[in-house]
Design an enzyme around this catalytic site. Structure first.
Site, mmCIF file in Angstrom:
data_model
loop_
_atom_site.group_PDB
_atom_site.id
_atom_site.type_symbol
_atom_site.label_atom_id
_atom_site.label_comp_id
_atom_site.label_asym_id
_atom_site.label_seq_id
_atom_site.Cartn_x
_atom_site.Cartn_y
_atom_site.Cartn_z
ATOM 1 N N ARG A 116 0.694 -1.098 0.118
ATOM 2 C CA ARG A 116 -0.116 -0.022 -0.072
ATOM 3 C C ARG A 116 0.730 1.323 -0.013
ATOM 4 O O ARG A 116 1.960 1.259 0.594
ATOM 5 C CB ARG A 116 -1.131 -0.072 1.249
ATOM 6 C CG ARG A 116 -2.044 -1.031 1.282
ATOM 7 C CD ARG A 116 -2.816 -1.087 2.512
ATOM 8 N NE ARG A 116 -3.923 -2.200 2.202
ATOM 9 C CZ ARG A 116 -3.568 -3.547 2.363
ATOM 10 N NH1 ARG A 116 -2.600 -4.005 2.595
ATOM 11 N NH2 ARG A 116 -4.788 -4.466 2.374
ATOM 12 N N HIS A 141 -0.972 -2.521 -4.599
ATOM 13 C CA HIS A 141 -0.221 -3.359 -5.578
ATOM 14 C C HIS A 141 -0.511 -2.802 -7.085
ATOM 15 O O HIS A 141 -0.562 -3.742 -8.056
ATOM 16 C CB HIS A 141 -1.175 -4.773 -5.552
ATOM 17 C CG HIS A 141 -0.956 -5.543 -4.440
ATOM 18 N ND1 HIS A 141 0.014 -5.531 -3.512
ATOM 19 C CD2 HIS A 141 -1.737 -6.554 -3.697
ATOM 20 C CE1 HIS A 141 0.069 -6.311 -2.324
ATOM 21 N NE2 HIS A 141 -0.866 -7.087 -2.580
ATOM 22 N N HIS A 212 3.159 -13.086 -5.373
ATOM 23 C CA HIS A 212 1.814 -13.259 -4.762
ATOM 24 C C HIS A 212 1.203 -14.493 -4.814
ATOM 25 O O HIS A 212 0.074 -14.601 -5.196
ATOM 26 C CB HIS A 212 1.060 -11.976 -4.962
ATOM 27 C CG HIS A 212 0.300 -11.569 -3.738
ATOM 28 N ND1 HIS A 212 -0.484 -12.338 -2.885
ATOM 29 C CD2 HIS A 212 -0.204 -10.300 -3.358
ATOM 30 C CE1 HIS A 212 -1.117 -11.893 -2.087
ATOM 31 N NE2 HIS A 212 -1.029 -10.426 -2.573
ATOM 32 N N ASP A 284 -1.577 -9.446 8.678
ATOM 33 C CA ASP A 284 -1.352 -8.922 7.255
ATOM 34 C C ASP A 284 -0.424 -7.735 7.604
ATOM 35 O O ASP A 284 -0.862 -6.453 7.143
ATOM 36 C CB ASP A 284 -2.813 -8.566 6.680
ATOM 37 C CG ASP A 284 -2.555 -7.999 5.410
ATOM 38 O OD1 ASP A 284 -1.570 -8.234 4.693
ATOM 39 O OD2 ASP A 284 -3.759 -7.533 4.986
ATOM 40 N N GLU A 352 5.380 -12.488 1.217
ATOM 41 C CA GLU A 352 5.859 -11.802 -0.070
ATOM 42 C C GLU A 352 7.066 -10.847 0.293
ATOM 43 O O GLU A 352 6.894 -9.739 0.947
ATOM 44 C CB GLU A 352 4.691 -10.732 -0.447
ATOM 45 C CG GLU A 352 3.406 -11.400 -0.603
ATOM 46 C CD GLU A 352 2.165 -10.478 -0.326
ATOM 47 O OE1 GLU A 352 2.111 -9.422 -1.428
ATOM 48 O OE2 GLU A 352 1.461 -10.748 0.537
#
Length: 389
Positions: A116, A141, A212, A284, A352
């Site tokens: 982000r 993304h 991803h 996350d 990631e």
């Protein structure tokens, strides 16, 4: 005259035989594929460019398939401790689902900027840039049409390596500079999938590329991943606000549910009364990697995952400063995957490798600036194995 006709007939016969043999070999190769995905279902044309399925394999039977639409890893078959192969990445089984279905990032490259960027804006010097806002009030993304939604040129494809390239034009999704990108995937006989990124620009810009894939080491669609044992080689992480944007703090993991320095089940602390877990509906978050230990190529051991029942293991190595660990918190069982099974809540995890989210707006984070004349590089390795009894 008769001799010429005989010679011509022989040539035509040999040509027909060769063509028939070629089709037979191709048919045998298709039959031998571990994936149940039909290569024909990934043949098509998108925006005038041809799409197809590409297959990598190694001497141990590992098999990886890719499509050049979104540079997506479509399937990945690895063995368990009994020698049984399963596809361990989530996704769709046809090109049409990726092109015309709900937007997804299954197995794709992410760019120009992974993760982000706050308010969809940043500055380079005195120049301000406005990006597409596709995640509430933020940019995620790469925007509405990021690298996952475009066609990539296949420069080279062998039995164990594929190279993709593309030029992202100046101001695509709001990013400055013509960005030339090349990404190589190599499947080694040590059961490593190596990903190498390179990029250059003709105007100062920001770059943060990542991969991803959504993993489930039980096999895609085979339940949740809460029982997977995870180690993340990070003593700290970057807490986020309600929009999942880093606050700028680098916080220690010690004494929190974010401490994966000692391996533990992903779900062990998932329901703890901890604000950061409530904000993300689970994990996350970006973890700040330690700088050792390293493998023979100088890449840091980022993480290791073990699935207890199958014995499958996955190690991640990188030269990036961070890794985003995502635990499938926004999955809800509505998506039906390539094997016909629903993808349940927390039915996958992502690791990631990356620079930190919102780095263009965070002066204390490692820089993601790329200047003309410089070459951006990034490396990630996913290494598969099984537990030793």
């Amino acid at each position: 005259m008769r001799i010429l006709l005989t010679a011509l007939s022989l040539m035509l016969c040999l040509s027909a035989c060769r063509e028939e043999k070629k089709k037979e070999v191709e048919s045998q190769q298709m039959t031998a594929l571990k994936t149940s995905i039909s290569p024909e279902d990934f043949e098509g044309v998108v925006e005038g460019d041809s799409i197809k399925l590409y297959v990598l394999s190694n001497k141990n039977g590992l098999e990886v398939t890719f499509t050049n639409f979104g540079q997506r890893l479509v399937s990945l078959h690895v063995p368990d401790k009994f020698g049984n192969f399963e596809d361990v990445v989530l996704g769709y089984g046809t090109l049409d689902q990726f092109v015309n279905g709900p937007k997804s990032y299954w197995g794709s490259i992410i760019g120009r900027y992974g993760n982000r960027i706050a308010k969809g804006r940043f500055k380079i010097g005195e120049n301000s840039y406005e990006l597409v806002k596709n995640n509430n009030d933020n940019h995620l993304h790469g925007g509405d049409k990021g690298f996952e939604s475009v066609v990539w040129k296949v420069e080279n494809a062998t039995t164990n390596r594929i190279d993709f390239s593309r030029v992202s034009p100046d101001m695509e999704e709001g990013y400055p500079g013509n960005l030339s990108v090349k990404v190589s995937y190599t499947l080694t006989d040590d059961n490593e999938l190596k990903i190498s990124y390179k990029a250059s620009t003709d105007k100062t810009t920001v770059v943060n590329l990542t991969h991803h894939s959504f993993f489930n080491l039980k096999g895609e669609g085979n339940g949740d991943i809460n029982d997977h044992i995870l180690m993340i080689n990070a003593d700290s992480y970057t807490p986020v606000d309600s929009g999942l944007i880093p606050t700028g703090e680098i916080a220690m993991v010690t004494g929190t549910p974010f401490d994966f320095t000692i391996p533990k089940a992903i779900g062990k602390d998932i329901d703890a009364d901890f604000d950061q877990l409530k904000i993300g509906n689970g994990y996350d978050h970006n973890f700040v990697l330690n700088d050792s230990p390293k493998n023979a190529e100088g890449l840091v051991l980022c993480a290791k995952v073990v699935e207890p029942a199958s014995g499958r293991t996955m190690e991640v190595y990188t030269d990036e400063p961070g890794v985003q660990f995502y635990g499938g918190n926004f999955m809800g069982g509505k998506t039906i995957g390539k094997s016909g099974k629903p993808y349940v809540f927390r039915g996958s995890f992502c690791l990631e490798t990356q620079h930190f989210p919102d780095s263009p707006n965070q002066a204390d984070f490692p820089s993601t600036l790329l200047q003309p004349g410089e070459v951006y590089t990034s490396n990630c390795v996913y290494k598969f194995g099984v537990v030793e009894d």
